[in-house]
Design an enzyme around this catalytic site. Structure first.
Site, PDB file in Angstrom:
ATOM      1  N   TYR A   1      86.424  32.373  21.600  1.00 54.19           N
ATOM      2  CA  TYR A   1      86.688  33.341  21.891  1.00 54.19           C
ATOM      3  C   TYR A   1      88.148  33.183  22.277  1.00 54.19           C
ATOM      4  O   TYR A   1      89.232  34.432  22.300  1.00 54.19           O
ATOM      5  CB  TYR A   1      85.693  34.074  21.745  1.00 54.19           C
ATOM      6  CG  TYR A   1      85.158  34.652  21.107  1.00 54.19           C
ATOM      7  CD1 TYR A   1      85.605  34.540  19.581  1.00 54.19           C
ATOM      8  CD2 TYR A   1      83.738  36.289  20.704  1.00 54.19           C
ATOM      9  CE1 TYR A   1      84.699  35.098  18.082  1.00 54.19           C
ATOM     10  CE2 TYR A   1      83.842  36.225  19.768  1.00 54.19           C
ATOM     11  CZ  TYR A   1      83.477  36.032  18.536  1.00 54.19           C
ATOM     12  OH  TYR A   1      83.206  36.005  17.722  1.00 54.19           O
ATOM     13  N   GLY A   2      88.191  32.407  23.762  1.00 53.40           N
ATOM     14  CA  GLY A   2      88.941  32.162  24.846  1.00 53.40           C
ATOM     15  C   GLY A   2      90.215  32.444  24.885  1.00 53.40           C
ATOM     16  O   GLY A   2      91.285  31.969  25.620  1.00 53.40           O
TER      17      GLY A   2
ATOM     18  N   ASN B   1      81.438  36.308  28.071  1.00 54.67           N
ATOM     19  CA  ASN B   1      82.121  36.787  28.541  1.00 54.67           C
ATOM     20  C   ASN B   1      83.516  37.446  28.977  1.00 54.67           C
ATOM     21  O   ASN B   1      84.337  38.764  28.215  1.00 54.67           O
ATOM     22  CB  ASN B   1      82.749  36.305  29.779  1.00 54.67           C
ATOM     23  CG  ASN B   1      81.482  36.142  30.644  1.00 54.67           C
ATOM     24  OD1 ASN B   1      81.694  36.577  32.257  1.00 54.67           O
ATOM     25  ND2 ASN B   1      79.986  34.688  30.711  1.00 54.67           N
ATOM     26  N   THR B   2      84.173  36.482  26.955  1.00 51.32           N
ATOM     27  CA  THR B   2      85.242  36.987  26.840  1.00 51.32           C
ATOM     28  C   THR B   2      85.364  37.994  25.672  1.00 51.32           C
ATOM     29  O   THR B   2      85.570  39.495  25.667  1.00 51.32           O
ATOM     30  CB  THR B   2      86.160  35.781  26.117  1.00 51.32           C
ATOM     31  OG1 THR B   2      86.537  35.018  26.547  1.00 51.32           O
ATOM     32  CG2 THR B   2      87.383  35.950  25.459  1.00 51.32           C
TER      33      THR B   2
ATOM     34  N   GLU C   1      80.222  23.580  23.216  1.00 48.86           N
ATOM     35  CA  GLU C   1      80.322  24.131  21.816  1.00 48.86           C
ATOM     36  C   GLU C   1      79.708  22.389  21.317  1.00 48.86           C
ATOM     37  O   GLU C   1      79.063  22.476  20.003  1.00 48.86           O
ATOM     38  CB  GLU C   1      81.056  24.722  20.942  1.00 48.86           C
ATOM     39  CG  GLU C   1      80.828  25.676  19.934  1.00 48.86           C
ATOM     40  CD  GLU C   1      80.585  26.606  19.602  1.00 48.86           C
ATOM     41  OE1 GLU C   1      79.667  26.879  19.329  1.00 48.86           O
ATOM     42  OE2 GLU C   1      79.844  26.697  21.556  1.00 48.86           O
TER      43      GLU C   1
ATOM     44  N   THR D   1      79.124  31.991  29.485  1.00 52.03           N
ATOM     45  CA  THR D   1      77.902  31.909  29.550  1.00 52.03           C
ATOM     46  C   THR D   1      77.797  30.574  28.429  1.00 52.03           C
ATOM     47  O   THR D   1      76.718  29.530  28.479  1.00 52.03           O
ATOM     48  CB  THR D   1      77.356  33.368  28.070  1.00 52.03           C
ATOM     49  OG1 THR D   1      77.606  32.296  27.088  1.00 52.03           O
ATOM     50  CG2 THR D   1      77.228  33.954  28.930  1.00 52.03           C
ATOM     51  N   HIS D   2      78.789  29.359  28.469  1.00 56.79           N
ATOM     52  CA  HIS D   2      78.536  27.792  28.138  1.00 56.79           C
ATOM     53  C   HIS D   2      78.456  27.905  28.987  1.00 56.79           C
ATOM     54  O   HIS D   2      77.307  26.317  29.479  1.00 56.79           O
ATOM     55  CB  HIS D   2      79.663  27.428  26.883  1.00 56.79           C
ATOM     56  CG  HIS D   2      80.287  27.381  26.204  1.00 56.79           C
ATOM     57  ND1 HIS D   2      80.011  29.041  25.607  1.00 56.79           N
ATOM     58  CD2 HIS D   2      79.807  27.244  25.150  1.00 56.79           C
ATOM     59  CE1 HIS D   2      80.257  29.163  24.398  1.00 56.79           C
ATOM     60  NE2 HIS D   2      80.419  28.255  23.591  1.00 56.79           N
TER      61      HIS D   2
END
Length: 262
Positions: A35-36, A67-68, A145, A178-179
């Protein structure tokens, strides 16, 4: 709960610790990550689709474990679902500002989080009196990921993004994705033992517990730990989710693939 991928499992783990009897459902939108590095319109569309998926399955509360996605979509989701409790995840600038010794704070996050208006307002509210050093980390969430957090690629990305913060002599670093808690050991090694890392997973778990206590169904929950497995879905590769969950989750879970169209 949902995240752009596997990172939100760090939040899921913290929530399970505080709410052992809760029925947990988690969507990893790995098929549409990261998403970022996407535009807000894409993130909002995915967030709405996943929220609908979880709402249909009876979720009483939604945690945006990203967060994103919080920065881009939490306002839209709260407008869509005005009576549904929704918890977002934001970089821990406020606690960092209270803990720094030299006034220099680093924020490691995705480009999407750091460019958002929500982040700007957060920094303005809590970090006006400190020296905030923003460190975008393109590629790091995607490398994590991949599932092998000790791989040469992950370590190289961590070293690349930590170097500027080390040179700027920050004494506190906010993990704004959060990763990143899954590679906190590598980040700590790069920055040194005197740098404090701020992870907001526990704060999100506490907020979630507080909201759950006001839900009508809360009084009927059993006191003992739930025996039901957490339900995990991924829009990406199921085997990757299962591999990551086996390594990081210390409670029962069941993983499945899911197709969640916009």
């Amino acid at each position: 709960m949902f995240d752009s991928g596997l990172g939100g499992l760090s939040v899921l783990r913290a929530i399970r610790s505080l709410l052992p009897a809760a029925e947990l459902m988690y969507v990893a939108d790995s098929g549409h990550a990261p998403y970022g590095e996407r535009g807000d319109a894409h993130v909002i569309a995915r967030s709405r689709a996943i929220a609908a998926f979880l709402r249909k399955r009876g979720a009483d509360l939604l945690v945006i474990a990203c967060n994103t996605a919080t920065a881009a979509a939490v306002s839209a989701l709260r407008q869509d679902h005005p009576v549904w409790p929704i918890v977002g995840v934001e970089p821990g600038i406020k606690p960092a500002a209270g803990l720094t010794r030299n006034g220099r704070i680093g924020v490691m996050a995705t480009t999407g989080t750091l460019r958002s208006e929500r982040f700007r307002l957060l920094a303005q509210a809590h970090a006006a009196h400190v020296d905030l050093r923003l460190q975008p980390c393109p590629g790091l969430a995607a490398a994590i990921e991949g599932g092998e957090v000790d791989s040469p690629e992950v370590r190289s990305r961590v070293a690349e993004h930590c170097a500027p913060l080390r040179e700027q002599q920050v004494d506190t670093v906010v993990l704004g994705c959060t990763h990143y808690p899954f590679v906190a050991h590598h980040i700590q090694a790069e920055l040194g033992p005197m740098v404090r890392l701020i992870d907001t997973s526990d704060a999100v778990a506490r907020r979630t517990r507080h909201l759950c206590e006001s839900l009508p169904a809360r009084a009927a929950w059993p006191v003992a730990a739930a025996t039901d497995a957490a339900r995990l879905w991924t829009t990406g590769e199921q085997v990757r989710l299962e591999s990551f969950a086996r390594r990081w989750l210390d409670f029962a879970w069941q993983a499945d693939a899911a197709v969640i169209p916009d």
